[in-house]
Design an enzyme around this catalytic site. Structure first.
Site, PDB file in Angstrom:
ATOM      1  NE  ARG A   1      -1.897  -4.232   4.428  1.00  0.00           N
ATOM      2  CZ  ARG A   1      -1.379  -3.611   5.167  1.00  0.00           C
ATOM      3  NH1 ARG A   1      -2.127  -2.681   5.490  1.00  0.00           N
ATOM      4  NH2 ARG A   1      -0.165  -4.200   5.699  1.00  0.00           N
TER       5      ARG A   1
ATOM      6  CG  ASP B   1      -3.082  -3.924  -0.277  1.00  0.00           C
ATOM      7  OD1 ASP B   1      -3.791  -4.709  -1.083  1.00  0.00           O
ATOM      8  OD2 ASP B   1      -2.113  -3.988   0.223  1.00  0.00           O
TER       9      ASP B   1
ATOM     10  CG  HIS C   1      -0.068  -0.384   2.583  1.00  0.00           C
ATOM     11  ND1 HIS C   1       0.007  -1.464   2.627  1.00  0.00           N
ATOM     12  CD2 HIS C   1       0.634   0.511   3.061  1.00  0.00           C
ATOM     13  CE1 HIS C   1       0.920  -1.641   3.929  1.00  0.00           C
ATOM     14  NE2 HIS C   1       1.268  -0.194   4.304  1.00  0.00           N
TER      15      HIS C   1
ATOM     16  CE  LYS D   1      -1.644  -8.844   3.946  1.00  0.00           C
ATOM     17  NZ  LYS D   1      -0.242  -8.971   4.571  1.00  0.00           N
TER      18      LYS D   1
END
Ligand code: G1P
Ligand code: ZN
Length: 544
Positions: free
Chosen positions: A283, A278, A114, A377
């Protein structure tokens, strides 16, 4: 093929973290700098001769140039095939998916997550292993050691420029370069997990959603999956054109940086569901109408509702959460008779547990949620999981969350970040808290009794590796926690993260504002740390 040996530029002694090497673009642009890291990776990962390497990134400034450098080095070092996302684009979860699907030896992912992008901002690179997950510490340590000693790298004497804009296979010396569709393998995986028919029906009804790609990598993924495959309307997707400077923004999906979306879901014509991802797509932030779902609650709710999703309809093997993540998921695991693992911060700790089939779902309080479908993730996966639950249950986000609290209790939770504080001050804060462990134990603080305090350490149940000093925990008898931890990903000074949690079983007391509910713990954390005194800050940079 003729191989050229060139000098590298050495690093200035900073260890690349497990999220890879992150530096300003200008640093990466120095002759031989990126090459140092890439050659060090190649010399640390074993025998890959003739094997496949996956390469792609989040599209930030210097993405395309670095891919050309890597391709030339991959040929010179003996890879048999490189799979590269079209236009150099692969979200981090998509790269993980591609590595696994094509049984690649590993992959190089170009991203600084990010962090802002552009010529004066950040760039990053990390290596993922054949399970699709971040390289474990013993490999990253070996890479780091190499970066300090190597003095040359291998590349082609006459460098080639591969056309990244066209899906095609070309031969470069003994290696095939396949430019692949950035989205299709990942989209196919998502379709195999979720009930797309139910989601399509939901999106065709009067249900309204808003997804914010924040001008980063998830734009093309959202267009194909949410719009083309699931029928989301054009106006339900925002900022979906990836820009190499992310439009000047800071694509971190939280209440501070995703303000444009937050204003919409808290505004007059709020949609039923809001979500953002992100820079590199790993995310997620989940919102309902005038409602924010904490990532810790989100993990617990996904676990409690897993059986609504085709891929998890027979149940999940277990849950893992990072230490600072709230205990909400533990309560679900307990109710379902599942194991719940508490790991240090960072996704890499989940990989071993997933490879050993000990857990299916994992999550972190920092807007990271995922499952064993990949080894990273996964932002859009979480969005689709929520849409799947909403489609099956036919209830609002807020209703689902508040019903969850009634059933399992509510873990009030907040994280206060103090960014870019002087490193000395940050260390003083940590030392000051540590110095009071003895007197804190058994004492009363914030109106409750301290059970114990420690520096969190973790022994991996699979490979027995030990990670020490993973954050300071003050644990209370009533289940409340105060945690102090120094960030491992900041690029400027130190970032102190203060995590606060309390538990409320009484349904009549579950509707407070989290900051109000945690007020006593917030005051107590200042008194035991002198954080504001040491750092000279009177309020956190970011509160989530
Ligand atoms: C942060 C998050 C952590 C996450 C990491 C990489 O690390 O807190 O949960 O795994 O980014 O996305 P930190 O800066 O806290 O070390
Ligand atoms: Zn990220």
């Amino acid at each position: 093929m003729s191989i050229n040996t060139q000098p590298t530029t050495p690093f200035e002694g900073q260890k690349p973290g497990t999220s890879g090497l992150r530096k300003k673009v200008k640093v990466f642009q120095q002759a031989g700098y990126l090459e140092n890291f890439v050659q060090s990776v190649f010399e640390s990962i074993g025998d890959f001769q003739g094997q496949t390497l996956v390469v792609g990134g989040d599209g930030r400034y210097f993405n395309a140039e670095s891919i050309q450098i890597i391709i030339n080095m991959a040929v010179a070092n003996g890879f048999g095939r490189v799979l590269v996302g079209q236009h150099g684009i692969l979200s981090t979860p998509a790269a993980s998916c591609v590595i696994r699907k094509y049984q690649a030896f590993g992959g190089l992912i170009l991203s600084a997550s990010h962090n802002p992008a552009g010529p004066d901002e950040d760039f990053g690179i990390k290596y993922n292993i054949s399970n699709g997950g971040p390289a474990p510490e013993k490999i990253t340590d070996a890479i780091y050691a190499k970066t300090q000693t190597i003095s040359s790298y291998k590349t082609l004497t006459s460098p080639v420029q591969v056309n990244l804009s066209k899906i095609a296979t070309s031969q470069v010396a003994n290696m095939n370069v396949e430019v692949i569709d950035s989205v299709s393998d990942y989209a196919e995986l998502m379709q195999s997990l979720f009930n797309f028919d139910a989601i399509r029906k939901l999106l065709a009804s009067d249900f309204r959603m808003c997804f914010d790609a924040m001008h980063a990598v998830t734009g093309p993924y959202a267009k194909v999956i949410l719009q083309d495959m699931l029928g989301a309307s054009d106006d339900s997707l925002m900022n979906c054109k990836p820009l190499d400077d992310f439009g000047g923004g800071h694509p971190d999906p939280n209440l501070t940086y995703a303000k444009e979306l937050v204003d919409i879901v808290y505004g007059d014509h709020a949609p039923d569901f809001g979500a953002a991802s992100d820079g590199d797509g790993d995310r997620n932030m989940i919102l309902g109408k005038h409602f924010f779902v904490t990532p810790s609650d989100s993990l617990a709710i996904l676990a409690a509702n897993a059986k609504t999703v085709p891929a998890y309809k027979h149940g999940i093997a277990g849950i893992a959460r990072s230490m600072p993540t709230s205990g909400a998921a533990d309560r679900v695991a307990n109710a379902l008779g599942l194991d719940c693992y508490e790991t240090p911060t960072g996704w890499k700790f989940f990989g071993n547990l997933m490879d050993a089939d000990k857990v299916t779902l994992c999550g972190e309080e920092s807007f990271g949620t995922g499952s064993n479908h990949v080894r990273e993730k996964d932002g859009l996966w979480a969005v689709l999981f929520w849409l799947n639950i909403l489609a099956v249950r036919g209830e609002s986000v807020e209703h689902i969350v508040t019903e969850h609290w009634k059933a399992f209790g509510r873990n009030y939770y907040s994280r206060h970040d103090y960014e870019a504080v002087p490193t000395d001050a940050a260390n003083q804060v940590m030392q000051h808290v540590r110095s009071q462990f003895g007197s804190l134990k058994g004492s009363m603080l914030a109106g409750r009794k301290v059970q114990t305090c420690d520096d969190f350490s973790y022994t991996d149940p699979i490979d027995q590796s030990v990670s020490l000093n993973q954050g300071i925990r003050i644990l209370f008898e009533d289940g409340s926690r105060i945690i102090f931890r120094l960030s491992g990903t900041g690029t400027e000074g130190a970032t102190i993260r203060l995590y606060l949690e309390s538990f409320e079983a009484d349904a009549n007391k579950q509707n407070m504002d989290a900051q109000d509910a945690l007020a006593e713990l917030i005051t107590a954390s200042e008194s035991i740390s002198k954080l504001q005194e040491f750092t000279g800050r009177n309020k956190p940079t970011v509160i989530t």
